[in-house]
Scaffold this motif. Structure first.
Motif, PDB file in Angstrom:
ATOM      1  N   ASP A 202       0.833  -1.214   0.000  1.00 33.09           N
ATOM      2  CA  ASP A 202       0.000   0.000   0.000  1.00 33.09           C
ATOM      3  C   ASP A 202       0.865   1.260   0.000  1.00 33.09           C
ATOM      4  OD1 ASP A 202      -2.310  -1.488   0.016  1.00 33.09           O
ATOM      5  OD2 ASP A 202      -2.616  -1.349   2.190  1.00 33.09           O
ATOM      6  N   LEU A 204       3.902   1.586  -1.296  1.00 33.34           N
ATOM      7  CA  LEU A 204       4.458   1.742  -2.650  1.00 33.34           C
ATOM      8  C   LEU A 204       3.409   2.295  -3.609  1.00 33.34           C
ATOM      9  CD1 LEU A 204       6.594  -1.533  -3.002  1.00 33.34           C
ATOM     10  CD2 LEU A 204       7.355   0.753  -2.355  1.00 33.34           C
ATOM     11  N   GLU A 205       2.177   1.810  -3.476  1.00 35.66           N
ATOM     12  CA  GLU A 205       1.094   2.290  -4.361  1.00 35.66           C
ATOM     13  C   GLU A 205       0.785   3.767  -4.089  1.00 35.66           C
ATOM     14  OE1 GLU A 205      -2.182  -0.385  -3.891  1.00 35.66           O
ATOM     15  OE2 GLU A 205      -1.351  -1.865  -5.290  1.00 35.66           O
ATOM     16  N   ILE A 207       2.908   6.011  -2.933  1.00 34.13           N
ATOM     17  CA  ILE A 207       4.031   6.787  -3.473  1.00 34.13           C
ATOM     18  C   ILE A 207       3.911   6.909  -4.990  1.00 34.13           C
ATOM     19  CG2 ILE A 207       6.540   6.793  -3.836  1.00 34.13           C
ATOM     20  CD1 ILE A 207       5.935   7.464  -1.001  1.00 34.13           C
ATOM     21  N   GLN A 208       3.631   5.777  -5.635  1.00 32.61           N
ATOM     22  CA  GLN A 208       3.591   5.759  -7.105  1.00 32.61           C
ATOM     23  C   GLN A 208       2.433   6.586  -7.667  1.00 32.61           C
ATOM     24  OE1 GLN A 208       1.828   2.754  -9.232  1.00 32.61           O
ATOM     25  NE2 GLN A 208       2.558   3.692 -11.111  1.00 32.61           N
ATOM     26  N   SER A 209       1.307   6.577  -6.965  1.00 32.25           N
ATOM     27  CA  SER A 209       0.132   7.317  -7.438  1.00 32.25           C
ATOM     28  C   SER A 209       0.197   8.798  -7.073  1.00 32.25           C
ATOM     29  CB  SER A 209      -1.143   6.699  -6.848  1.00 32.25           C
ATOM     30  OG  SER A 209      -1.173   6.875  -5.440  1.00 32.25           O
ATOM     31  N   GLY A 210       1.134   9.169  -6.194  1.00 30.16           N
ATOM     32  CA  GLY A 210       1.253  10.569  -5.788  1.00 30.16           C
ATOM     33  C   GLY A 210       0.341  10.955  -4.642  1.00 30.16           C
ATOM     34  N   ARG A 211      -0.408   9.985  -4.074  1.00 29.09           N
ATOM     35  CA  ARG A 211      -1.333  10.308  -2.992  1.00 29.09           C
ATOM     36  C   ARG A 211      -0.606  10.744  -1.718  1.00 29.09           C
ATOM     37  NH1 ARG A 211      -4.639   5.548  -1.507  1.00 29.09           N
ATOM     38  NH2 ARG A 211      -3.124   4.301  -2.658  1.00 29.09           N
TER      39      ARG A 211
END
Length: 340
Positions: A202, A204-205, A207-211
């Motif tokens: 979660d 990593l997701e 960070i990757q999505s910019g949230r």
């Protein structure tokens, strides 16, 4: 474990109105939503930070690097619309770097005061054990007195004021261990553990999505709301039997209590001070309010027992050599003392 429903521990007349309880729950819900946007998991850390803030105390966070200590501290400040300063401790950090100093103005021939970074609602003191004893002492004086002295003039710290100090347990070189008397000033010591694998996914997701870096969508509460919540915590009813239970626990850590633990002195050199009992009561009041209750039950006292007492019990050399964890000693003490 005691049931959360304990009518015999409730006050005969309400100490907090139903409307105030509802208002508190609504404000705490705002804080939780801000944390949900920035922090994955780490529910123990969230509870410790919020409970400590409500009780008006300071918290010591211990973990290896990279477990969101700084992020959590910044998030807490963001959730209450408070000012936030981060101080990176190093061996050459001086007290004036934290408290502030006087600067001479050659144009006017007068001194002006420049307040240091400790003058904020939320202060993150990163790696406190890397600063010298003199600097630690200056910071801890500010924590205790809620004021600083610069050039003989007293400057009050803002309200609310909370210090979140961190220390890294694995790097011993170049560190100055906090003495027991200074450790005791912290209301709680929270030890962080690694997140679960699904929580790391979660992270990593996010960070990757910019949230993680996106602007907050959850509405923070105000500093006035924090002061309201802190006043409410002080009004949470603590029955005499709960106070006697807390005192029995503290006395048991010293080798006394209603059911003294045999051979405790082989593992414990110094038990908890009266400040430990005060901390247990204040954190129990904060937990009761977060649960929507106006009175304390035994489970509130037990819930954060490790965080409140682990840094207040001084183990013997034998206990240290045999890796006897302070948490296991605390559990033994609580098991020996009957609940009200």
């Amino acid at each position: 474990m005691s049931s959360p429903v304990a009518p015999h521990l409730a006050p005969p007349t309400a100490t907090i109105s139903y409307d105030d309880i509802q208002r508190a729950s609504e404000r705490l819900g705002h804080v939780a939503r801000v944390f949900d946007q920035r922090i994955v998991g780490q529910h123990g850390l969230r509870t410790a930070l919020v409970s400590c803030m409500l009780a008006g105390g300071h918290v010591l966070l211990e973990s290896v690097p990279g477990l969101a200590k700084t992020t959590a501290a910044q998030t807490l400040a963001d959730s209450v619309s408070g000012t936030f300063h981060r101080i990176q401790c190093t061996p050459d950090l001086m007290p004036n770097d934290i408290v502030g100093t006087q600067i001479y103005n050659y144009a006017t021939g007068e001194f002006s005061t420049q307040l240091g970074p400790v003058h904020a609602n939320m202060v993150l003191l990163d790696e406190i054990n890397r600063s010298s004893a003199k600097t630690q002492s200056a910071m801890l004086e500010a924590m205790q007195e809620k004021q600083t002295s610069i050039g003989g003039e007293i400057f009050k710290l803002p309200k609310p004021f909370m210090v979140m100090a961190t220390q890294n347990p694995i790097e011993e070189e170049g560190t100055y261990v906090l003495p027991e008397a200074q450790m005791d000033r912290f209301l709680m010591k929270e030890v962080l553990t690694y997140p679960a694998p699904d929580e790391e996914v979660d992270i990593l997701e996010m960070i990757q999505s910019g949230r993680m870096s996106a602007p907050l969508t959850a509405q923070p509460i105000s500093i006035q709301d924090v002061e309201f919540l802190q006043r409410l915590v002080g009004q949470v009813y603590v029955d005499t039997s709960i106070k006697q239970y807390i005192v029995a626990i503290i006395n048991t850590t010293r080798g006394g209590g209603p059911r003294p633990l045999p051979n405790l002195n082989q593992h414990v050199r110094v038990g908890a001070s009266p400040r430990g009992g005060i901390a247990l009561m204040q954190i129990a009041q904060a937990l009761a309010l977060q649960a929507g209750r106006a009175y304390v039950v035994p489970d509130d006292v037990k819930a954060l027992r490790h965080s409140v007492l682990r840094h207040r019990i001084v183990r013997t050399y034998d206990a240290l050599a045999n890796n006897v964890a302070p948490e296991s000693l605390i559990d033994a003490v609580f098991a020996a003392v009957p609940s009200p």
